[in-house]
Design a protein around this motif. Structure first.
Motif, PDB file in Angstrom:
ATOM      1  N   ALA A 154       0.838  -1.198   0.000  1.00 19.96           N
ATOM      2  CA  ALA A 154       0.000   0.000   0.000  1.00 19.96           C
ATOM      3  C   ALA A 154       0.873   1.249   0.000  1.00 19.96           C
ATOM      4  O   ALA A 154       2.085   1.178   0.232  1.00 19.96           O
ATOM      5  N   ASP A 155       0.275   2.408  -0.260  1.00 15.55           N
ATOM      6  CA  ASP A 155       0.996   3.677  -0.253  1.00 15.55           C
ATOM      7  C   ASP A 155       0.579   4.446   1.005  1.00 15.55           C
ATOM      8  O   ASP A 155      -0.585   4.818   1.126  1.00 15.55           O
ATOM      9  N   PRO A 156       1.445   4.672   2.002  1.00 16.09           N
ATOM     10  CA  PRO A 156       2.893   4.446   1.985  1.00 16.09           C
ATOM     11  C   PRO A 156       3.290   2.994   2.271  1.00 16.09           C
ATOM     12  O   PRO A 156       4.446   2.631   2.067  1.00 16.09           O
ATOM     13  N   GLY A 157       2.391   2.196   2.776  1.00 18.56           N
ATOM     14  CA  GLY A 157       2.701   0.798   3.009  1.00 18.56           C
ATOM     15  C   GLY A 157       3.253   0.526   4.399  1.00 18.56           C
ATOM     16  O   GLY A 157       3.774   1.413   5.071  1.00 18.56           O
ATOM     17  N   ALA A 158       3.132  -0.716   4.820  1.00 22.84           N
ATOM     18  CA  ALA A 158       3.644  -1.121   6.128  1.00 22.84           C
ATOM     19  C   ALA A 158       5.166  -1.126   6.099  1.00 22.84           C
ATOM     20  O   ALA A 158       5.773  -1.671   5.182  1.00 22.84           O
ATOM     21  N   ARG A 159       5.754  -0.505   7.075  1.00 23.97           N
ATOM     22  CA  ARG A 159       7.218  -0.502   7.204  1.00 23.97           C
ATOM     23  C   ARG A 159       7.557  -0.899   8.630  1.00 23.97           C
ATOM     24  O   ARG A 159       7.922  -0.073   9.460  1.00 23.97           O
ATOM     25  N   PRO A 160       7.434  -2.182   8.942  1.00 25.61           N
ATOM     26  CA  PRO A 160       7.589  -2.606  10.337  1.00 25.61           C
ATOM     27  C   PRO A 160       8.992  -2.382  10.871  1.00 25.61           C
ATOM     28  O   PRO A 160       9.986  -2.603  10.180  1.00 25.61           O
ATOM     29  N   GLU A 161       9.042  -1.941  12.124  1.00 23.68           N
ATOM     30  CA  GLU A 161      10.322  -1.799  12.818  1.00 23.68           C
ATOM     31  C   GLU A 161      10.935  -3.181  13.027  1.00 23.68           C
ATOM     32  O   GLU A 161      12.140  -3.372  12.864  1.00 23.68           O
ATOM     33  N   VAL A 162      10.100  -4.123  13.392  1.00 21.02           N
ATOM     34  CA  VAL A 162      10.500  -5.521  13.553  1.00 21.02           C
ATOM     35  C   VAL A 162       9.649  -6.341  12.596  1.00 21.02           C
ATOM     36  O   VAL A 162       8.437  -6.461  12.781  1.00 21.02           O
ATOM     37  N   ASP A 163      10.271  -6.896  11.579  1.00 20.40           N
ATOM     38  CA  ASP A 163       9.537  -7.628  10.544  1.00 20.40           C
ATOM     39  C   ASP A 163       9.444  -9.101  10.919  1.00 20.40           C
ATOM     40  O   ASP A 163      10.467  -9.776  11.078  1.00 20.40           O
ATOM     41  N   ILE A 164       8.226  -9.600  11.051  1.00 23.80           N
ATOM     42  CA  ILE A 164       8.027 -11.001  11.397  1.00 23.80           C
ATOM     43  C   ILE A 164       8.208 -11.904  10.183  1.00 23.80           C
ATOM     44  O   ILE A 164       8.523 -13.082  10.309  1.00 23.80           O
ATOM     45  N   ALA A 165       8.032 -11.379   8.976  1.00 27.40           N
ATOM     46  CA  ALA A 165       8.100 -12.187   7.760  1.00 27.40           C
ATOM     47  C   ALA A 165       9.539 -12.409   7.317  1.00 27.40           C
ATOM     48  O   ALA A 165      10.383 -11.515   7.405  1.00 27.40           O
ATOM     49  N   ALA A 166       9.806 -13.591   6.821  1.00 25.82           N
ATOM     50  CA  ALA A 166      11.112 -13.872   6.226  1.00 25.82           C
ATOM     51  C   ALA A 166      11.261 -13.031   4.957  1.00 25.82           C
ATOM     52  O   ALA A 166      10.293 -12.862   4.207  1.00 25.82           O
ATOM     53  N   PRO A 167      12.453 -12.476   4.688  1.00 25.16           N
ATOM     54  CA  PRO A 167      12.626 -11.637   3.499  1.00 25.16           C
ATOM     55  C   PRO A 167      12.203 -12.322   2.211  1.00 25.16           C
ATOM     56  O   PRO A 167      11.537 -11.711   1.366  1.00 25.16           O
ATOM     57  N   ALA A 168      12.540 -13.594   2.044  1.00 22.97           N
ATOM     58  CA  ALA A 168      12.168 -14.307   0.815  1.00 22.97           C
ATOM     59  C   ALA A 168      10.650 -14.463   0.715  1.00 22.97           C
ATOM     60  O   ALA A 168      10.068 -14.333  -0.370  1.00 22.97           O
ATOM     61  N   ALA A 169      10.011 -14.726   1.838  1.00 20.88           N
ATOM     62  CA  ALA A 169       8.557 -14.871   1.833  1.00 20.88           C
ATOM     63  C   ALA A 169       7.878 -13.558   1.493  1.00 20.88           C
ATOM     64  O   ALA A 169       6.885 -13.529   0.745  1.00 20.88           O
ATOM     65  N   ARG A 170       8.403 -12.462   2.010  1.00 18.83           N
ATOM     66  CA  ARG A 170       7.800 -11.160   1.711  1.00 18.83           C
ATOM     67  C   ARG A 170       7.954 -10.826   0.228  1.00 18.83           C
ATOM     68  O   ARG A 170       7.013 -10.334  -0.411  1.00 18.83           O
ATOM     69  N   GLU A 171       9.113 -11.088  -0.351  1.00 25.56           N
ATOM     70  CA  GLU A 171       9.318 -10.830  -1.778  1.00 25.56           C
ATOM     71  C   GLU A 171       8.397 -11.707  -2.620  1.00 25.56           C
ATOM     72  O   GLU A 171       7.859 -11.273  -3.647  1.00 25.56           O
ATOM     73  N   PHE A 172       8.212 -12.937  -2.203  1.00 21.54           N
ATOM     74  CA  PHE A 172       7.343 -13.853  -2.944  1.00 21.54           C
ATOM     75  C   PHE A 172       5.909 -13.351  -2.938  1.00 21.54           C
ATOM     76  O   PHE A 172       5.210 -13.409  -3.953  1.00 21.54           O
ATOM     77  N   ARG A 173       5.440 -12.828  -1.800  1.00 21.44           N
ATOM     78  CA  ARG A 173       4.080 -12.313  -1.715  1.00 21.44           C
ATOM     79  C   ARG A 173       3.913 -11.041  -2.544  1.00 21.44           C
ATOM     80  O   ARG A 173       2.810 -10.724  -2.989  1.00 21.44           O
ATOM     81  N   ARG A 174       5.005 -10.323  -2.777  1.00 22.85           N
ATOM     82  CA  ARG A 174       4.927  -9.116  -3.611  1.00 22.85           C
ATOM     83  C   ARG A 174       4.762  -9.455  -5.089  1.00 22.85           C
ATOM     84  O   ARG A 174       4.348  -8.601  -5.877  1.00 22.85           O
ATOM     85  N   ALA A 175       5.093 -10.684  -5.450  1.00 22.43           N
ATOM     86  CA  ALA A 175       4.986 -11.091  -6.853  1.00 22.43           C
ATOM     87  C   ALA A 175       3.822 -12.041  -7.115  1.00 22.43           C
ATOM     88  O   ALA A 175       3.389 -12.193  -8.260  1.00 22.43           O
ATOM     89  N   ALA A 176       3.315 -12.684  -6.072  1.00 27.26           N
ATOM     90  CA  ALA A 176       2.269 -13.707  -6.240  1.00 27.26           C
ATOM     91  C   ALA A 176       0.919 -13.046  -6.494  1.00 27.26           C
ATOM     92  O   ALA A 176       0.429 -12.263  -5.671  1.00 27.26           O
TER      93      ALA A 176
END
Length: 277
Positions: free
Chosen positions: A91-113
């Motif tokens: 989203a704009d501006p989008g979630a920018r968590p201080e502590v990210d619970i998601a694995a980086p690879a999983a987050r990138e995958f969800r951005r493309a799926a």
């Protein structure tokens, strides 16, 4: 005057303070006269397909009343309250968590799926669990490695997290006619093979099927996706593990003028418990 729940829930919602009452004994029907064939015909149940749910089974489940849960680290609370909403990653501006619970690879995958039946990707949605016993949250509670989770997130104590609670109906609002505003998936929505529903009638049917699951494994795998954002005003309560965290959350809420209920409910944060009670 009704007793007050010490955990912060509304009256009747806490299974600890308000345990379910024992069912009243069913009255014994008087025997019908043996000579009345009309009485026998009237008592005979209508034929139904073997294995099919009882006709009233779905009607007894209010899909919109089902609760949904969003887990985040306590250190992310300031940004969430500052934005006034739980925001989707893309989203704009989008979630920018201080502590990210998601694995980086999983987050990138969800951005493309892509989400089937919509023009969106999974990262365009805020994810919600359908039970506090969801598999991904249980991995945090039990410190069990999970490919969807950042390794550091699993190592952190579950008490360092908070759970935002709402309901399907409140999250949905008036968007029942809008395709893809809310999406239900029977598994991680980014995983190939996950079955999704993007229209309310099918979402409702899927929710009822999940609620009827006897062992809870189906609903523990599912996730509800809300497009772009869920305003904090639509959060009914924030669950925390102890009084110290509760006080910190209440202070943060007061700082932005919000009066969201905060509930101390340790079972949702402990491993090896039936958190859904």
């Amino acid at each position: 005057m009704a007793d007050e729940c010490i955990h912060g829930f509304e009256d009747g919602m806490c299974a600890i303070c308000f345990p379910p009452k024992e069912p009243a004994p069913k009255p014994v029907a008087a025997p019908k006269p043996r000579g009345s064939r009309a009485g026998v015909r009237a008592a005979r149940p209508a034929a139904r397909v073997p294995g099919a749910p009882h006709p009233s089974a779905d009607a007894a489940i209010d899909a919109k009343a089902m609760r949904i849960y969003h887990v985040t680290h306590l250190d992310n609370l300031g940004r969430i309250l500052g934005s006034g909403a739980l925001l989707a990653d893309a989203a704009d501006p989008g979630a920018r968590p201080e502590v990210d619970i998601a694995a980086p690879a999983a987050r990138e995958f969800r951005r493309a799926a892509e989400v089937s039946g919509t023009d969106a990707v999974v990262a365009d949605y805020v994810p919600f669990l359908l039970t506090p016993d969801a598999h991904v949250w249980d991995a945090v509670r039990t410190t069990t490695p999970d490919p969807r989770l950042d390794a550091a997130a699993v190592e952190r104590p579950a008490a360092d997290y908070v759970i935002f609670v709402s309901s399907v109906g409140v999250a949905l609002g008036a968007r029942t006619e809008v395709l893809g505003e809310v999406v239900l998936s029977d598994a991680d929505a980014a995983v190939a093979g996950a079955r999704t529903a993007a229209e309310w009638p099918e979402i409702e049917r899927m929710l009822r099927r999940l609620a009827r699951d006897d062992d809870g494994s189906a609903i523990a795998s599912a996730e509800l996706l809300v497009r772009e954002a869920l305003p904090i005003e639509r959060v009914s309560l924030i669950a925390v593990s102890n009084e110290k965290v509760r006080d910190r959350v209440r202070d943060a809420l007061r700082a932005v003028g919000l009066r969201t209920r905060v509930a101390v409910y340790p079972p949702w944060f402990l491993p090896g418990t039936d958190a859904a009670e």
